[in-house]
Structure formats: structure tokens, C-alpha cells
Design a protein around this motif. Structure first.
Motif, PDB file in Angstrom:
ATOM      1  N   VAL A 259       0.852  -1.191   0.000  1.00 24.59           N
ATOM      2  CA  VAL A 259       0.000   0.000   0.000  1.00 24.59           C
ATOM      3  C   VAL A 259       0.885   1.238   0.000  1.00 24.59           C
ATOM      4  O   VAL A 259       0.611   2.225  -0.678  1.00 24.59           O
ATOM      5  N   VAL A 260       1.976   1.161   0.766  1.00 23.69           N
ATOM      6  CA  VAL A 260       3.024   2.183   0.718  1.00 23.69           C
ATOM      7  C   VAL A 260       4.145   1.588  -0.123  1.00 23.69           C
ATOM      8  O   VAL A 260       4.748   0.587   0.269  1.00 23.69           O
ATOM      9  N   PRO A 261       4.420   2.144  -1.286  1.00 23.07           N
ATOM     10  CA  PRO A 261       5.413   1.556  -2.192  1.00 23.07           C
ATOM     11  C   PRO A 261       6.842   1.705  -1.666  1.00 23.07           C
ATOM     12  O   PRO A 261       7.425   2.783  -1.698  1.00 23.07           O
ATOM     13  N   VAL A 262       7.400   0.598  -1.181  1.00 23.22           N
ATOM     14  CA  VAL A 262       8.758   0.628  -0.631  1.00 23.22           C
ATOM     15  C   VAL A 262       9.677  -0.370  -1.323  1.00 23.22           C
ATOM     16  O   VAL A 262      10.826  -0.528  -0.922  1.00 23.22           O
ATOM     17  N   GLY A 263       9.195  -1.035  -2.339  1.00 25.75           N
ATOM     18  CA  GLY A 263      10.017  -2.025  -3.020  1.00 25.75           C
ATOM     19  C   GLY A 263       9.911  -3.387  -2.352  1.00 25.75           C
ATOM     20  O   GLY A 263       9.465  -3.513  -1.211  1.00 25.75           O
ATOM     21  N   GLU A 264      10.344  -4.419  -3.074  1.00 23.14           N
ATOM     22  CA  GLU A 264      10.235  -5.786  -2.575  1.00 23.14           C
ATOM     23  C   GLU A 264      11.020  -5.999  -1.295  1.00 23.14           C
ATOM     24  O   GLU A 264      10.558  -6.667  -0.361  1.00 23.14           O
ATOM     25  N   ARG A 265      12.225  -5.444  -1.230  1.00 26.47           N
ATOM     26  CA  ARG A 265      13.061  -5.600  -0.041  1.00 26.47           C
ATOM     27  C   ARG A 265      12.389  -4.962   1.169  1.00 26.47           C
ATOM     28  O   ARG A 265      12.361  -5.546   2.265  1.00 26.47           O
ATOM     29  N   GLY A 266      11.852  -3.786   0.981  1.00 23.89           N
ATOM     30  CA  GLY A 266      11.178  -3.096   2.080  1.00 23.89           C
ATOM     31  C   GLY A 266       9.965  -3.872   2.564  1.00 23.89           C
ATOM     32  O   GLY A 266       9.691  -3.927   3.770  1.00 23.89           O
ATOM     33  N   ARG A 267       9.240  -4.491   1.632  1.00 24.17           N
ATOM     34  CA  ARG A 267       8.069  -5.283   2.000  1.00 24.17           C
ATOM     35  C   ARG A 267       8.475  -6.508   2.799  1.00 24.17           C
ATOM     36  O   ARG A 267       7.803  -6.893   3.767  1.00 24.17           O
ATOM     37  N   GLU A 268       9.584  -7.121   2.413  1.00 23.68           N
ATOM     38  CA  GLU A 268      10.064  -8.298   3.146  1.00 23.68           C
ATOM     39  C   GLU A 268      10.469  -7.933   4.569  1.00 23.68           C
ATOM     40  O   GLU A 268      10.161  -8.663   5.523  1.00 23.68           O
ATOM     41  N   ILE A 269      11.151  -6.800   4.718  1.00 25.61           N
ATOM     42  CA  ILE A 269      11.575  -6.360   6.050  1.00 25.61           C
ATOM     43  C   ILE A 269      10.364  -6.064   6.926  1.00 25.61           C
ATOM     44  O   ILE A 269      10.303  -6.465   8.090  1.00 25.61           O
ATOM     45  N   ALA A 270       9.374  -5.362   6.347  1.00 16.33           N
ATOM     46  CA  ALA A 270       8.168  -5.038   7.101  1.00 16.33           C
ATOM     47  C   ALA A 270       7.435  -6.303   7.526  1.00 16.33           C
ATOM     48  O   ALA A 270       6.928  -6.398   8.651  1.00 16.33           O
ATOM     49  N   ASP A 271       7.401  -7.305   6.637  1.00 19.82           N
ATOM     50  CA  ASP A 271       6.727  -8.563   6.959  1.00 19.82           C
ATOM     51  C   ASP A 271       7.413  -9.260   8.119  1.00 19.82           C
ATOM     52  O   ASP A 271       6.761  -9.803   9.019  1.00 19.82           O
TER      53      ASP A 271
END
Length: 199
Positions: free
Chosen positions: A155-167
Motif C-alpha cells: 500500500v506504501v510503495p517501498v520495493g520488494e526488499r522493504g516489503r520483506e523487512i516489514a513482513d
């Protein structure tokens, strides 16, 4: 654009329901105490324990009615939102990006408002309101959880790496919240010597 989460965020949904119910009950209790004080200014709120840990001083202060009416009324209305969102997620709802952004904006406001109220309680009023602290305890992890959910789902575009870290960080929300509680407790102890008030 809809939520791109590969699985239903059931844990987040359940937490939002629990947090919403707890937060709403705290707001309701504070509202009832405010009515009591309005009817009898010499009365004590149900959560008045001693001169340091009490609700009356906070409720009757300028900080207790920031918008021209008692702050708990905001809570009575606002805490319904997490409960509704939580049940909707459990039912399989997938919200549009604008909805998540609006919901996160509300959580951001709540988090910022709570941080301000914490600072006012500790550094200006010199009191700790039990029901206020209950509110703090659910707003803080709720903000962290919703923020990370928006990051991990794109929803907030942070890139694949950012999404993995957030997860990965989602599992650490309880520890993040605990660390926040410790910081608040240390500030309160250093400034107000809370432990001495119970000696």
C-alpha cells in the motif's frame, strides 16, 4: 488498487478488534468519570489512586479537552473504526488503497496525540491517568502493526526488499511496543518518582 496481501491478515484483524474494544472501554470509563466530575466537582474519579496516579487532574485540565470537549469523546467515536476494520478483515474484505491510507492517517493521528498526551502527563501535569495509560498501551502497538501491514502489502510503495523487512518486523510488534512502554516508564520514574508514591 486493493490490498495485495497473499493471505488474510487474521492476527492483525483480531488485534484490531481487541484493541478497539479495550480502547473504547477506557474512553467510556473516562467519559463516565468526566460526567461525575461535572455533576460534583468535589467528587473523585473511579481511577483516582493517589495524588500521582489519578484521572481527575487530567480530565479537568486544558489538555483533557483539547478540541473544546472531553478527549474521551474522541475515543468513543474513533475506537469503533479498528473494531469494524478487524471484523471486515476476518470476513475476507479487501480494502482499496485510499481506505488503508485513510485508516493509517487516523492511526497516525492517534499515535501523535497519545505521544503528546504522554508528554503532557509526565512533564506538565505531573500525573498518570490509569485509563489514559490503557489507551496508550493499545494505540502504540496498533500504530506499529498497521504501519508495517501497509508497508508489507505494498500500500506504501517501498520495493520488494522493504516489503520483506516489514513482513518480518510484524512478529516484533509486541517487543517494539514493550520497548516503548519501558521508555515511558523510565521517563515517568525519572520525572515523577512513581515508585515512591506507592511506598
Amino acid at each position: 488498487m486493493t490490498d495485495n496481501a497473499p493471505r488474510r491478515p487474521s492476527v492483525l484483524a483480531v488485534w484490531l478488534i481487541i484493541a478497539g474494544i479495550i480502547g473504547w472501554y477506557a474512553a467510556f470509563s473516562l467519559t463516565m468519570d468526566r460526567f461525575t466530575l461535572l455533576g460534583d466537582p468535589t467528587a473523585s474519579a473511579s481511577c483516582d489512586i493517589n495524588i500521582l496516579v489519578q484521572c481527575s487532574a487530567n480530565l479537568t485540565s486544558a489538555q483533557g479537552s483539547v478540541f473544546g470537549f472531553p478527549n474521551p469523546i474522541v475515543g468513543l467515536a474513533a475506537w469503533i473504526a479498528p473494531v469494524v476494520v478487524g471484523f471486515a478483515l476476518l470476513a475476507g474484505a479487501r480494502f482499496a488503497r485510499w481506505f488503508w491510507v485513510a485508516f493509517w492517517a487516523g492511526m497516525l493521528f492517534a499515535f501523535g496525540f497519545v505521544c503528546w498526551l504522554i508528554s503532557q502527563s509526565i512533564f506538565v501535569l505531573g500525573t498518570l491517568c490509569p485509563w489514559c495509560m490503557v489507551t496508550w498501551s493499545v494505540v502504540i502497538p496498533s500504530f506499529y502493526a498497521v504501519t508495517l501491514h501497509l508497508l508489507r502489502t505494498g500500500v506504501v510503495p517501498v520495493g520488494e526488499r522493504g516489503r520483506e523487512i516489514a513482513d518480518r518486523l510484524m512478529a516484533w510488534v509486541p517487543l517494539m511496543a514493550l520497548a516503548s512502554y519501558v521508555v515511558i516508564a523510565v521517563l515517568a520514574q525519572v520525572r515523577l518518582d512513581v515508585l515512591a508514591s506507592f511506598a
